[in-house]
Design an enzyme around this catalytic site. Structure first.
Site, PDB file in Angstrom:
ATOM      1  N   ASP A 284     -31.069 -17.474 -33.150  1.00  0.00           N
ATOM      2  CA  ASP A 284     -31.335 -18.647 -32.117  1.00  0.00           C
ATOM      3  C   ASP A 284     -32.120 -17.722 -30.998  1.00  0.00           C
ATOM      4  O   ASP A 284     -32.798 -18.023 -29.993  1.00  0.00           O
ATOM      5  CB  ASP A 284     -30.279 -19.114 -31.605  1.00  0.00           C
ATOM      6  CG  ASP A 284     -30.488 -20.604 -31.234  1.00  0.00           C
ATOM      7  OD1 ASP A 284     -31.696 -21.146 -31.322  1.00  0.00           O
ATOM      8  OD2 ASP A 284     -29.554 -21.327 -30.806  1.00  0.00           O
TER       9      ASP A 284
ATOM     10  N   LYS B  17     -24.078 -28.601 -21.285  1.00  0.00           N
ATOM     11  CA  LYS B  17     -25.489 -28.688 -21.850  1.00  0.00           C
ATOM     12  C   LYS B  17     -25.984 -27.066 -21.871  1.00  0.00           C
ATOM     13  O   LYS B  17     -26.181 -26.424 -20.941  1.00  0.00           O
ATOM     14  CB  LYS B  17     -26.437 -29.244 -20.828  1.00  0.00           C
ATOM     15  CG  LYS B  17     -27.872 -29.539 -21.518  1.00  0.00           C
ATOM     16  CD  LYS B  17     -29.016 -29.621 -20.566  1.00  0.00           C
ATOM     17  CE  LYS B  17     -29.615 -28.427 -20.363  1.00  0.00           C
ATOM     18  NZ  LYS B  17     -30.381 -27.824 -21.279  1.00  0.00           N
TER      19      LYS B  17
ATOM     20  N   GLY C 113     -28.111 -19.558 -14.327  1.00  0.00           N
ATOM     21  CA  GLY C 113     -29.496 -19.621 -14.611  1.00  0.00           C
ATOM     22  C   GLY C 113     -30.279 -19.195 -13.703  1.00  0.00           C
ATOM     23  O   GLY C 113     -29.718 -18.397 -12.674  1.00  0.00           O
ATOM     24  N   SER C 114     -31.409 -19.563 -13.332  1.00  0.00           N
ATOM     25  CA  SER C 114     -32.553 -19.093 -12.563  1.00  0.00           C
ATOM     26  C   SER C 114     -32.222 -19.817 -11.234  1.00  0.00           C
ATOM     27  O   SER C 114     -31.685 -20.649 -10.945  1.00  0.00           O
ATOM     28  CB  SER C 114     -33.914 -19.619 -13.064  1.00  0.00           C
ATOM     29  OG  SER C 114     -33.939 -20.976 -12.901  1.00  0.00           O
TER      30      SER C 114
ATOM     31  N   GLY D 295     -31.178 -23.361  -9.843  1.00  0.00           N
ATOM     32  CA  GLY D 295     -29.817 -23.258  -8.982  1.00  0.00           C
ATOM     33  C   GLY D 295     -30.040 -24.012  -7.645  1.00  0.00           C
ATOM     34  O   GLY D 295     -29.075 -24.714  -7.256  1.00  0.00           O
TER      35      GLY D 295
ATOM     36  N   GLU E 225     -24.333 -19.354 -10.607  1.00  0.00           N
ATOM     37  CA  GLU E 225     -24.500 -17.882 -10.947  1.00  0.00           C
ATOM     38  C   GLU E 225     -25.948 -17.424 -11.282  1.00  0.00           C
ATOM     39  O   GLU E 225     -26.217 -17.963 -12.422  1.00  0.00           O
ATOM     40  CB  GLU E 225     -23.395 -17.277 -12.065  1.00  0.00           C
ATOM     41  CG  GLU E 225     -23.267 -16.090 -12.294  1.00  0.00           C
ATOM     42  CD  GLU E 225     -24.076 -15.049 -12.945  1.00  0.00           C
ATOM     43  OE1 GLU E 225     -25.183 -14.725 -12.479  1.00  0.00           O
ATOM     44  OE2 GLU E 225     -23.942 -14.752 -14.050  1.00  0.00           O
TER      45      GLU E 225
ATOM     46  N   CYS F 117     -28.329 -11.304 -16.323  1.00  0.00           N
ATOM     47  CA  CYS F 117     -28.608 -11.528 -14.959  1.00  0.00           C
ATOM     48  C   CYS F 117     -28.146 -10.358 -14.094  1.00  0.00           C
ATOM     49  O   CYS F 117     -28.559 -10.040 -12.984  1.00  0.00           O
ATOM     50  CB  CYS F 117     -27.664 -12.732 -14.548  1.00  0.00           C
ATOM     51  SG  CYS F 117     -26.027 -12.884 -15.120  1.00  0.00           S
TER      52      CYS F 117
ATOM     53  N   GLU G 255     -36.886 -10.516 -10.283  1.00  0.00           N
ATOM     54  CA  GLU G 255     -36.036 -10.352 -11.542  1.00  0.00           C
ATOM     55  C   GLU G 255     -37.196 -10.541 -12.522  1.00  0.00           C
ATOM     56  O   GLU G 255     -38.020 -11.421 -12.498  1.00  0.00           O
ATOM     57  CB  GLU G 255     -34.985 -11.296 -11.578  1.00  0.00           C
ATOM     58  CG  GLU G 255     -34.221 -11.273 -12.832  1.00  0.00           C
ATOM     59  CD  GLU G 255     -33.181 -12.269 -12.732  1.00  0.00           C
ATOM     60  OE1 GLU G 255     -33.284 -13.438 -12.590  1.00  0.00           O
ATOM     61  OE2 GLU G 255     -31.952 -11.809 -13.000  1.00  0.00           O
TER      62      GLU G 255
END
Ligand code: ADP
Length: 497
Positions: A91, A177, A230-231, A235, A252, A286, A385
């Site tokens: 995956d 999710k 996530g991004s 966020g 985060e 991250c 990033e």
């Protein structure tokens, strides 16, 4: 591989019947059709989670009882560790040993929070000393309610564990999710919850697009708390949605974490940790230490050794033995990372090694491990990033300069320092504006220790006891134990008359 959503203890087809492709990033083949939920399915999931919280009493189970479920889930994960790790590989693309490590870690996370759930039974009430003997007071910890957990694709099962385990331990119920790139292991987690007879509605898993399913969760009035990894841009949306309804929120987000290596460090050890800090999980981490600062005296030698070792990294399908770097998770990520390298080159950076697609691969989202030098300090490559196996490295002269360069970022997730001088290492650790600091290493992560960022890297802390706090409210209960009422409106003399 599961094709249904897990809602209210049942496997359900999405109400609108949609599916989306699951693509193996090593082969670009569609390996499955996952269920694409919509807002209607989210309504069902939130209703189930609400009922499990409000009526069915998950928060009223004792901590010991909830811990038993968490431990059973941990065992369930371990019993199928290799199978789930394999799912993560096809995956996400990561090398099997890394996936195996992640899955074991996820099981450990459920065990850890089982321990904290048990302790909650004893620690839930804290007496409060008051300056007025007519009153006693205590602070009581209670679960927040229904938690909406939205997670990324880089550590699919582990990120689910980081949210689901503390939430359930605290007594919250969850709508989870997973990222649309990696839904398979979250559905397996649901299957394990089902096998251990976790009460219906306590954990619900809805898969599908962020803009549809994620958005429906964050907008839902029945959700009390949002937990997101996530991004930054997403966020920000989540915090805005939380602000509207005053939902509790923990975020985060990304980082551009520095790694400062002083000239008294062992070069071979530094190279090992630098590589671990940026190439593990294809750099899709991250907390990746993507800006490496090396003191002048050892810069040239260290760079040479880093390039030599980086060129030796074996690349391939995560299921092949002996590879160290797999493909990136998706075509989108592949394009983004190569695009970022291209922009770095145009901005004047030098590509010391890598920088493109490795030779010999006609399929799969493979990117060479890449080292950039001469990266302008105002370029995106230095400041933003990249979320891929791309490291920027530059020399520095003094400790003061290194700390200033390290902290010159809108992010503050992690930072690392290497030096044999313990006093200096501690001083630099104290000066870093980051939530996670490593001395003489980069990336080792323990469930027991707090995890989260300063500045634009997030809000709140996960893991350890701090992770449990994310899912708890505090209530004060104050009791009047005096002889006579307060006597403000009705004077004591009047009542006795
Ligand atoms: P990336 O850009 O690396 O894919 P994202 O921040 O977009 O990272 O994704 C992290 C998680 O956020 C995923 O589960 C994704 O589906 C979800 N997501 C994306 N957009 C939204 C949104 N508008 N509302 C809620 N969740 C979202």
């Amino acid at each position: 591989m599961r094709s249904e959503l897990y809602i209210d203890g049942k496997w359900l087809k999405p109400l609108k019947g949609g599916t989306f492709d699951v693509v193996n990033p090593a082969t670009e083949e569609v390996i499955h059709k996952a269920p694409a939920a919509t807002a209607d399915d989210v309504d069902l999931a939130v209703a189930a989670a609400r009922r499990a919280f409000d009526k069915d009493g998950w928060p009223r189970f004792s901590g010991v009882e909830r811990a038993a479920y968490l431990r059973a889930i941990a065992d369930g994960i371990r019993n199928r560790q290799a199978e789930i790790a394999r799912l993560e590989v096809i995956d996400n693309g990561k090398p099997f040993p890394e996936a195996d490590w992640d899955v074991a870690d996820a099981a450990g996370c459920f065990d850890f929070y089982a321990g904290l759930a048990e302790q909650l039974d004893n620690n839930v009430e804290e007496p409060i000393a008051l300056p007025d003997a007519r009153f006693t007071s205590k602070a009581v910890r209670e679960p927040i309610g229904v938690a909406g957990a939205i997670i990324p694709w880089n550590y699919p099962l582990l990120m689910a564990a980081w949210k689901v385990a503390p939430a359930l331990a605290a007594g919250c119920t969850v709508v989870l999710k997973p990222a649309e790139q990696t839904s398979l292991s979250a559905l397996e987690l649901a299957a394990i919850a089902d096998e251990v007879n976790l009460p219906a509605g306590v954990l619900n898993v809805v898969t599908g697009a962020g803009t549809v399913v994620g958005q429906a969760i964050i907008d839902h009035k029945g959700v009390d708390k949002l937990a997101f990894t996530g991004s930054g841009p997403v966020g920000s949306k989540i915090m805005a949605a939380a602000a509207r309804d005053i939902k509790r929120v923990s975020l985060e987000l990304g980082g551009k974490s520095p790694f400062v290596v002083f000239d008294d460090a062992d070069i071979e050890e530094a190279v090992e940790w630098i590589m671990f800090g940026i190439f593990w999980n294809q750099g899709q981490v991250c907390s990746a230490t993507s800006r490496v600062l090396v003191q002048d005296g050892i810069y040239a030698r260290l760079l040479q050794r880093l390039v030599e070792e980086t060129k030796r990294i074996t690349i391939g399908n995560g299921l092949d033995d002996s590879i160290l770097l797999g493909p990136l998770v998706s075509k989108r990520q592949y394009d983004q990372v190569l695009g970022a390298v291209e922009r770095a080159r145009s901005a004047g950076a030098t590509i010391a090694c890598g920088g493109g697609r490795p030779e010999g691969f006609d399929k799969g989202y493979y990117v060479e491990p890449t080292i950039l030098t001469n990266v302008p300090l105002d370029s995106d490559a230095w400041r933003e990033e990249i979320f891929g196996p791309v490291v920027c490295i530059r020399p520095f002269a003094s400790e003061e300069e290194a700390v200033a360069l390290a902290n010159d970022s809108r992010f503050g997730l992690a930072a690392a320092v290497m030096s044999r001088d313990e006093v200096r290492a501690e001083r630099v650790a104290a000066a870093f504006r980051a939530g996670i600091v490593w001395i003489n290493c980069s990336q080792p992560t323990f469930t027991e220790a707090p995890w989260g960022g300063y500045k634009e890297s997030g809000i709140g802390r996960e893991l350890g006891r701090w992770g449990l706090e994310n899912y708890l409210e505090t209530k004060q209960i104050t009791r009047f134990v005096g002889e006579e009422p307060w006597g403000w409106y009705i004077k004591p003399a009047e009542t006795t008359r």
